[in-house]
Scaffold this motif. Structure first.
Motif, PDB file in Angstrom:
ATOM      1  N   THR A  52      70.651   7.187  14.794  1.00 43.73           N
ATOM      2  CA  THR A  52      72.114   6.867  15.304  1.00 43.73           C
ATOM      3  C   THR A  52      72.802   8.012  14.956  1.00 43.73           C
ATOM      4  O   THR A  52      73.189   8.196  13.737  1.00 43.73           O
ATOM      5  CB  THR A  52      72.776   5.642  15.207  1.00 43.73           C
ATOM      6  N   GLU A  53      73.377   8.834  15.565  1.00 45.93           N
ATOM      7  CA  GLU A  53      74.199  10.173  15.437  1.00 45.93           C
ATOM      8  C   GLU A  53      75.253  10.428  16.466  1.00 45.93           C
ATOM      9  O   GLU A  53      74.758  10.387  17.587  1.00 45.93           O
ATOM     10  CB  GLU A  53      73.370  11.143  14.618  1.00 45.93           C
ATOM     11  N   THR A  57      62.022  12.104  18.862  1.00 49.43           N
ATOM     12  CA  THR A  57      63.012  11.280  17.966  1.00 49.43           C
ATOM     13  C   THR A  57      63.921  10.721  18.919  1.00 49.43           C
ATOM     14  O   THR A  57      64.357  11.360  20.160  1.00 49.43           O
ATOM     15  CB  THR A  57      63.809  12.121  17.099  1.00 49.43           C
ATOM     16  N   LEU A  58      64.136   9.358  18.830  1.00 53.84           N
ATOM     17  CA  LEU A  58      65.211   8.453  19.816  1.00 53.84           C
ATOM     18  C   LEU A  58      66.392   8.629  19.125  1.00 53.84           C
ATOM     19  O   LEU A  58      66.636   8.233  17.797  1.00 53.84           O
ATOM     20  CB  LEU A  58      64.482   7.136  19.728  1.00 53.84           C
ATOM     21  N   LYS A  59      67.573   8.977  19.798  1.00 51.37           N
ATOM     22  CA  LYS A  59      68.928   8.987  19.458  1.00 51.37           C
ATOM     23  C   LYS A  59      69.726   8.248  20.190  1.00 51.37           C
ATOM     24  O   LYS A  59      69.756   8.429  21.176  1.00 51.37           O
ATOM     25  CB  LYS A  59      69.308  10.475  19.071  1.00 51.37           C
ATOM     26  N   THR A  60      70.615   7.822  19.657  1.00 50.69           N
ATOM     27  CA  THR A  60      71.647   7.208  20.363  1.00 50.69           C
ATOM     28  C   THR A  60      73.024   7.200  19.656  1.00 50.69           C
ATOM     29  O   THR A  60      73.234   7.162  18.336  1.00 50.69           O
ATOM     30  CB  THR A  60      71.397   5.391  20.506  1.00 50.69           C
ATOM     31  N   PRO A  61      74.219   7.191  20.362  1.00 53.95           N
ATOM     32  CA  PRO A  61      75.633   7.281  19.617  1.00 53.95           C
ATOM     33  C   PRO A  61      75.852   6.311  18.471  1.00 53.95           C
ATOM     34  O   PRO A  61      75.352   5.128  18.584  1.00 53.95           O
ATOM     35  CB  PRO A  61      76.684   7.346  20.402  1.00 53.95           C
ATOM     36  N   PRO A  62      76.675   6.402  17.405  1.00 56.23           N
ATOM     37  CA  PRO A  62      76.991   5.397  16.479  1.00 56.23           C
ATOM     38  C   PRO A  62      77.955   4.291  17.248  1.00 56.23           C
ATOM     39  O   PRO A  62      78.399   4.431  17.913  1.00 56.23           O
ATOM     40  CB  PRO A  62      77.563   6.170  15.357  1.00 56.23           C
ATOM     41  N   GLU A  63      77.912   3.130  16.342  1.00 58.05           N
ATOM     42  CA  GLU A  63      78.682   1.969  16.680  1.00 58.05           C
ATOM     43  C   GLU A  63      79.851   2.057  16.938  1.00 58.05           C
ATOM     44  O   GLU A  63      80.525   1.154  17.519  1.00 58.05           O
ATOM     45  CB  GLU A  63      78.132   0.610  15.720  1.00 58.05           C
TER      46      GLU A  63
END
Ligand code: PMP
Length: 315
Positions: free
Chosen positions: A242-243, A211-217
């Protein structure tokens, strides 16, 4: 093209490269209120193409709004000006647009708040790096350091969504320190200890289950490459989330990479001297990197709308 022959757009006119200066007492220089954006130009079979021009100009408009800079140009007007500037500067690989208050100041509040807009189109390697004595450091894969002392900008001072000069002073000192300690790049945390972003790029991880994850906006600059990668990954059938991420999520990830207009997708090989995955660029990282490269070269019709082609003027 010789650097001194490059032309810079300033408030509707072209001026010489060497004339694009401001006074030492100017408000933006003294107080860090310069809003800016950086856009890439790519060589394609159909000529030079600008990547996500409109999105960058809209981000500049948003930055000016967050920084209370009374900008008098619309995003569309600045898009047209950027295209005209690339046309006047053959072989440009980058565009830098700056919106600043050039008037001299004695107070933090400018007496004359007129905002000046300048657009430079240039080749960073030829026009800047080659002309400076200092060594330019650029690793193919990154050794990352998690910076815990300096947090990402606090939203009650200047939001992370503003691409404004003052926001870069603190990350710069932290990155400089990490560079002296042998790292290539740092990652900044937010006030609660969650991962935010790097000084000039966004961060992604690939979990061991793919799973690709990145911090929220809300805690980061809205990176245009980040948005592109989220869209691209979804189109390739990769699960995307995004999490909030903790530093330990980075260390246990199968892959980590950074994204930025200047670097595209940038693989991370280690964090705090601990290898990520096999300590080389990961498979998903490389697939996204090469897909993005194909798009910027105008080789993927499905994403051709991300490019603005600059038709050369007949001469
Ligand atoms: N975060 C910050 C603070 C940045 O300065 C940048 C560079 N603009 C990014 C992320 C990456 O954004 P982009 O993909 O639009 O270059």
């Amino acid at each position: 093209m010789e650097t001194q022959d490059r032309l810079i757009w300033r408030d509707g006119n072209f001026i010489q490269w060497g004339d694009a200066t401001v006074h030492i007492l100017s408000q933006s220089l003294q107080r860090g209120t310069l809003a800016f954006d950086y856009i890439s130009v790519h060589e394609t079979r159909q000529g030079p193409a600008i990547f996500k021009l409109r999105e960058h100009m809209e981000r500049l408009v948003a930055t000016c709004h967050l920084g209370s800079l009374p900008l008098s140009y619309s995003a569309s007007e600045m898009c047209d000006a950027a295209v005209a500037t690339v046309r006047r500067n053959p072989d440009a690989k980058s565009i830098k647009i700056s919106a600043l208050i050039p008037s001299l100041e004695v107070d933090v509040i400018p007496q004359d708040a007129t905002v000046s807009v300048l657009i430079a189109a240039y080749d960073g390697e030829v026009d800047i790096i080659a002309k400076n004595k200092g060594e330019y450091h650029r690793a193919p894969n990154l050794k990352l350091f998690i910076e815990k002392e300096k947090r990402n900008r606090r939203k009650d001072i200047m939001p992370a969504q503003a691409k404004i000069a003052a926001n870069y002073a603190s990350p710069m000192t932290a990155k400089w320190k990490a560079r002296r300690a042998g790292y290539d790049e740092i990652v900044l945390l937010d006030e609660d200890g969650f991962v935010a972003e790097a000084p000039t790029s966004n961060i992604f991880i690939v979990t061991p289950d793919g799973t690709l994850k990145t911090p929220p906006e809300h805690k980061i600059l809205h990176g245009i490459t980040r948005a592109s990668i989220l869209e691209l990954a979804a189109a390739r059938g990769i699960d995307v989330m995004t999490e909030d991420l903790l530093p330990t999520d980075l260390l246990s990830a199968a892959e980590v990479f950074l994204t930025a207009t200047s670097a595209g997708v940038w693989p991370v090989e280690s964090i705090n001297n601990q290898a990520i995955g096999k300590g080389v660029a990961g498979e998903i990282t490389l697939a996204l990197k090469s897909h993005l490269n194909r798009i910027t070269q105008g080789l993927d019709k499905k994403f051709n709308h991300w490019l603005t082609y600059v038709i050369k003027s007949a001469s």
